[in-house]
Motif scaffolding. Structure first.
Motif, PDB file in Angstrom:
ATOM      1  N   ALA A   1       0.845  -1.196   0.000  1.00  0.00           N
ATOM      2  CA  ALA A   1       0.000   0.000   0.000  1.00  0.00           C
ATOM      3  C   ALA A   1       0.878   1.243   0.000  1.00  0.00           C
ATOM      4  CB  ALA A   1      -0.922  -0.010   1.212  1.00  0.00           C
ATOM      5  N   LYS A   2       0.231   2.381  -0.186  1.00  0.00           N
ATOM      6  CA  LYS A   2       0.934   3.658  -0.170  1.00  0.00           C
ATOM      7  C   LYS A   2       0.158   4.652   0.691  1.00  0.00           C
ATOM      8  CE  LYS A   2       3.111   3.343  -4.773  1.00  0.00           C
ATOM      9  NZ  LYS A   2       2.729   1.946  -5.044  1.00  0.00           N
ATOM     10  N   ILE A   3       0.883   5.541   1.312  1.00  0.00           N
ATOM     11  CA  ILE A   3       0.278   6.626   2.073  1.00  0.00           C
ATOM     12  C   ILE A   3       0.836   7.934   1.530  1.00  0.00           C
ATOM     13  CG2 ILE A   3       0.082   7.742   4.323  1.00  0.00           C
ATOM     14  CD1 ILE A   3      -0.002   4.970   5.569  1.00  0.00           C
ATOM     15  N   LYS A   4      -0.070   8.801   1.121  1.00  0.00           N
ATOM     16  CA  LYS A   4       0.307  10.082   0.506  1.00  0.00           C
ATOM     17  C   LYS A   4       0.071  11.214   1.491  1.00  0.00           C
ATOM     18  CE  LYS A   4      -0.548  12.750  -3.749  1.00  0.00           C
ATOM     19  NZ  LYS A   4      -1.341  12.781  -5.004  1.00  0.00           N
ATOM     20  N   LEU A   5       1.077  12.025   1.693  1.00  0.00           N
ATOM     21  CA  LEU A   5       0.974  13.168   2.590  1.00  0.00           C
ATOM     22  C   LEU A   5       0.337  14.343   1.852  1.00  0.00           C
ATOM     23  CD1 LEU A   5       3.822  14.475   4.929  1.00  0.00           C
ATOM     24  CD2 LEU A   5       2.293  16.035   3.735  1.00  0.00           C
ATOM     25  N   LEU A   6      -0.768  14.834   2.372  1.00  0.00           N
ATOM     26  CA  LEU A   6      -1.421  16.028   1.833  1.00  0.00           C
ATOM     27  C   LEU A   6      -1.278  17.142   2.857  1.00  0.00           C
ATOM     28  CD1 LEU A   6      -4.787  14.411   0.591  1.00  0.00           C
ATOM     29  CD2 LEU A   6      -2.658  14.714  -0.707  1.00  0.00           C
ATOM     30  N   HIS A   7      -0.540  18.179   2.523  1.00  0.00           N
ATOM     31  CA  HIS A   7      -0.376  19.290   3.458  1.00  0.00           C
ATOM     32  C   HIS A   7      -1.668  20.083   3.504  1.00  0.00           C
ATOM     33  CE1 HIS A   7       1.883  23.181   4.719  1.00  0.00           C
ATOM     34  NE2 HIS A   7       1.495  22.500   5.777  1.00  0.00           N
ATOM     35  N   THR A   8      -2.298  20.142   4.696  1.00  0.00           N
ATOM     36  CA  THR A   8      -3.607  20.781   4.845  1.00  0.00           C
ATOM     37  C   THR A   8      -3.582  21.777   6.007  1.00  0.00           C
ATOM     38  OG1 THR A   8      -4.305  18.814   6.113  1.00  0.00           O
ATOM     39  CG2 THR A   8      -4.953  18.924   3.792  1.00  0.00           C
ATOM     40  N   PRO A   9      -2.839  22.864   5.874  1.00  0.00           N
ATOM     41  CA  PRO A   9      -2.745  23.833   6.964  1.00  0.00           C
ATOM     42  C   PRO A   9      -4.077  24.523   7.232  1.00  0.00           C
ATOM     43  CG  PRO A   9      -1.771  24.734   4.960  1.00  0.00           C
ATOM     44  CD  PRO A   9      -2.070  23.287   4.686  1.00  0.00           C
ATOM     45  N   GLY A  10      -4.224  25.025   8.448  1.00  0.00           N
ATOM     46  CA  GLY A  10      -5.431  25.751   8.834  1.00  0.00           C
ATOM     47  C   GLY A  10      -5.686  25.615  10.318  1.00  0.00           C
ATOM     48  N   HIS A  11      -5.831  24.388  10.805  1.00  0.00           N
ATOM     49  CA  HIS A  11      -5.922  24.163  12.255  1.00  0.00           C
ATOM     50  C   HIS A  11      -4.592  24.544  12.882  1.00  0.00           C
ATOM     51  CE1 HIS A  11      -7.064  22.423  16.057  1.00  0.00           C
ATOM     52  NE2 HIS A  11      -6.014  21.619  16.030  1.00  0.00           N
ATOM     53  N   THR A  12      -3.521  24.026  12.310  1.00  0.00           N
ATOM     54  CA  THR A  12      -2.156  24.481  12.560  1.00  0.00           C
ATOM     55  C   THR A  12      -1.467  24.532  11.209  1.00  0.00           C
ATOM     56  OG1 THR A  12      -1.246  22.261  12.847  1.00  0.00           O
ATOM     57  CG2 THR A  12      -2.103  23.335  14.823  1.00  0.00           C
ATOM     58  N   MET A  13      -0.311  25.160  11.148  1.00  0.00           N
ATOM     59  CA  MET A  13       0.336  25.322   9.849  1.00  0.00           C
ATOM     60  C   MET A  13       0.996  24.044   9.345  1.00  0.00           C
ATOM     61  SD  MET A  13      -0.559  28.120   8.694  1.00  0.00           S
ATOM     62  CE  MET A  13       0.474  28.163   7.233  1.00  0.00           C
ATOM     63  N   GLU A  14       1.371  23.149  10.241  1.00  0.00           N
ATOM     64  CA  GLU A  14       1.984  21.886   9.788  1.00  0.00           C
ATOM     65  C   GLU A  14       0.948  20.789   9.575  1.00  0.00           C
ATOM     66  OE1 GLU A  14       1.216  21.076  13.947  1.00  0.00           O
ATOM     67  OE2 GLU A  14       2.023  22.851  12.923  1.00  0.00           O
ATOM     68  N   SER A  15      -0.311  21.066   9.881  1.00  0.00           N
ATOM     69  CA  SER A  15      -1.351  20.044   9.788  1.00  0.00           C
ATOM     70  C   SER A  15      -1.337  19.346   8.429  1.00  0.00           C
ATOM     71  CB  SER A  15      -2.737  20.671   9.999  1.00  0.00           C
ATOM     72  OG  SER A  15      -2.970  20.951  11.350  1.00  0.00           O
ATOM     73  N   SER A  16      -1.432  18.037   8.482  1.00  0.00           N
ATOM     74  CA  SER A  16      -1.416  17.240   7.255  1.00  0.00           C
ATOM     75  C   SER A  16      -2.446  16.131   7.346  1.00  0.00           C
ATOM     76  CB  SER A  16      -0.031  16.638   7.015  1.00  0.00           C
ATOM     77  OG  SER A  16       0.925  17.658   6.800  1.00  0.00           O
ATOM     78  N   THR A  17      -2.967  15.761   6.199  1.00  0.00           N
ATOM     79  CA  THR A  17      -3.906  14.654   6.060  1.00  0.00           C
ATOM     80  C   THR A  17      -3.187  13.537   5.322  1.00  0.00           C
ATOM     81  OG1 THR A  17      -5.854  16.083   6.036  1.00  0.00           O
ATOM     82  CG2 THR A  17      -6.067  13.942   4.948  1.00  0.00           C
ATOM     83  N   PHE A  18      -3.352  12.313   5.790  1.00  0.00           N
ATOM     84  CA  PHE A  18      -2.675  11.179   5.161  1.00  0.00           C
ATOM     85  C   PHE A  18      -3.687  10.337   4.376  1.00  0.00           C
ATOM     86  CE2 PHE A  18       0.065  12.468   8.648  1.00  0.00           C
ATOM     87  CZ  PHE A  18       1.278  12.572   7.993  1.00  0.00           C
ATOM     88  N   LEU A  19      -3.455  10.236   3.077  1.00  0.00           N
ATOM     89  CA  LEU A  19      -4.336   9.507   2.159  1.00  0.00           C
ATOM     90  C   LEU A  19      -3.807   8.091   1.967  1.00  0.00           C
ATOM     91  CD1 LEU A  19      -6.565   9.262  -0.045  1.00  0.00           C
ATOM     92  CD2 LEU A  19      -4.932  10.305  -1.635  1.00  0.00           C
ATOM     93  N   LEU A  20      -4.627   7.101   2.309  1.00  0.00           N
ATOM     94  CA  LEU A  20      -4.260   5.700   2.138  1.00  0.00           C
ATOM     95  C   LEU A  20      -4.698   5.209   0.760  1.00  0.00           C
ATOM     96  CD1 LEU A  20      -3.244   2.963   3.257  1.00  0.00           C
ATOM     97  CD2 LEU A  20      -5.557   2.623   4.192  1.00  0.00           C
ATOM     98  N   ILE A  21      -3.736   4.690   0.023  1.00  0.00           N
ATOM     99  CA  ILE A  21      -3.977   4.106  -1.301  1.00  0.00           C
ATOM    100  C   ILE A  21      -3.716   2.609  -1.173  1.00  0.00           C
ATOM    101  CG2 ILE A  21      -3.290   4.123  -3.726  1.00  0.00           C
ATOM    102  CD1 ILE A  21      -2.210   7.014  -3.170  1.00  0.00           C
ATOM    103  N   ASP A  22      -4.730   1.788  -1.444  1.00  0.00           N
ATOM    104  CA  ASP A  22      -4.603   0.357  -1.168  1.00  0.00           C
ATOM    105  C   ASP A  22      -3.736  -0.370  -2.196  1.00  0.00           C
ATOM    106  OD1 ASP A  22      -6.173  -0.191  -3.428  1.00  0.00           O
ATOM    107  OD2 ASP A  22      -7.992  -0.617  -2.276  1.00  0.00           O
ATOM    108  N   GLU A  23      -3.620  -1.675  -2.011  1.00  0.00           N
ATOM    109  CA  GLU A  23      -2.734  -2.488  -2.853  1.00  0.00           C
ATOM    110  C   GLU A  23      -3.136  -2.487  -4.323  1.00  0.00           C
ATOM    111  OE1 GLU A  23      -2.672  -4.559   1.278  1.00  0.00           O
ATOM    112  OE2 GLU A  23      -4.121  -3.484   0.032  1.00  0.00           O
ATOM    113  N   ASP A  24      -4.386  -2.146  -4.598  1.00  0.00           N
ATOM    114  CA  ASP A  24      -4.864  -2.085  -5.977  1.00  0.00           C
ATOM    115  C   ASP A  24      -4.794  -0.677  -6.564  1.00  0.00           C
ATOM    116  OD1 ASP A  24      -5.547  -4.843  -6.005  1.00  0.00           O
ATOM    117  OD2 ASP A  24      -7.405  -4.382  -4.922  1.00  0.00           O
ATOM    118  N   GLY A  25      -4.215   0.243  -5.813  1.00  0.00           N
ATOM    119  CA  GLY A  25      -4.071   1.615  -6.297  1.00  0.00           C
ATOM    120  C   GLY A  25      -5.310   2.472  -6.086  1.00  0.00           C
ATOM    121  N   LYS A  26      -6.270   2.002  -5.286  1.00  0.00           N
ATOM    122  CA  LYS A  26      -7.507   2.740  -5.044  1.00  0.00           C
ATOM    123  C   LYS A  26      -7.358   3.632  -3.815  1.00  0.00           C
ATOM    124  CE  LYS A  26     -12.479   2.038  -4.301  1.00  0.00           C
ATOM    125  NZ  LYS A  26     -13.554   1.019  -4.114  1.00  0.00           N
ATOM    126  N   GLU A  27      -7.824   4.882  -3.943  1.00  0.00           N
ATOM    127  CA  GLU A  27      -7.818   5.799  -2.809  1.00  0.00           C
ATOM    128  C   GLU A  27      -8.859   5.322  -1.803  1.00  0.00           C
ATOM    129  OE1 GLU A  27      -8.518   9.205  -5.242  1.00  0.00           O
ATOM    130  OE2 GLU A  27      -6.432   9.887  -5.091  1.00  0.00           O
TER     131      GLU A  27
END
Length: 236
Positions: free
Chosen positions: A100-126
């Protein structure tokens, strides 16, 4: 692939265990880390990464102890600075976990370093996002807790609007939202007692994700009716 939400009701906090193959990651661990280590051991996995969605003011994170005990790498989003060993990721950076893959999405607002982590499964599906305090179920993160001399809560609310619209709301509706907190946390003002939902349903029901909401309206909505933060938040 295994996804497990480890929810602690007294803190209204969700930590996450994700495993693909014989590799695992922990997202936003609590102070006591032995249960994460034991879970990985039971599943024949090695903890490879410890992802922190942001710096936490409402609980003590176990990331440093967990890294020392397992050799896993602590990962924060862009702009974070730490006095302990950590890796500061970049926006859209990919981390491999088993197949699998985990993609870092920088999503500042709550704090400036805040990030959301997107999990992409073994088949490439978000598959899911681990949204920290950026997006809750029924609410979004408060923009007043990381105010500094050069940033107002209106500034942070503007960043949060852009993060939600440009990084999160563009994802497919089937993606599951796993936030860091639920009802009872001081990090939002209108959080649901539900601890996960689909992004598509949140687009329909979350006041802050209304499709026709302007940035000005958003800033007004998320900054009104906020209770004063606990005094220790600023120190933490």
């Amino acid at each position: 692939m295994k996804i497990e939400q480890i929810y602690t009701g007294c803190l209204a906090q969700g930590a996450y265990y994700i495993q693909s193959g014989n590799e695992a990651v922990i997202i936003d661990p609590l102070r006591e880390v032995d249960s994460y280590i034991e879970k990985a051991k039971e599943n024949g996995a090695t903890i490879k990464y410890i992802f922190e969605t942001h710096f936490h003011a409402d609980f003590v994170s176990g990331h440093v102890d967990l890294a020392k005990k397992t050799g896993a790498e602590i990962v924060f989003g862009p702009t974070a600075t730490t006095e302990f060993d950590s890796y500061i990721g970049t926006d859209d950076e990919i981390f491999e976990v088993g197949k699998a893959k985990i993609k870092l999405l920088h999503t500042p607002g709550h704090t400036m370093e805040s990030s959301t982590f997107l999990l992409i499964d073994e088949d490439g599906k978000e598959k899911a996002i681990f949204s920290g305090d950026t997006l809750f179920i029924g609410d979004v993160g408060r923009p007043d807790l990381a105010v500094k001399s050069d940033l107002t809560e209106e500034d942070l609310a503007g960043f949060l609007f852009d993060s939600l619209r440009n990084k999160i709301m563009t994802l497919p509706d089937h993606v599951v939202v796993y936030p860091a907190h639920g009802a009872g946390s001081a990090c939002g003002k209108n959080m649901s007692s539900e601890t996960w939902d689909t992004l598509g349903n949140q687009k329909k029901t979350n006041y802050a994700l209304r499709a026709d909401m302007s940035k000005k309206e958003f800033i007004k909505e998320v900054t009104e009716g906020i209770m004063p933060p606990p005094q220790y938040f600023a120190k933490n």
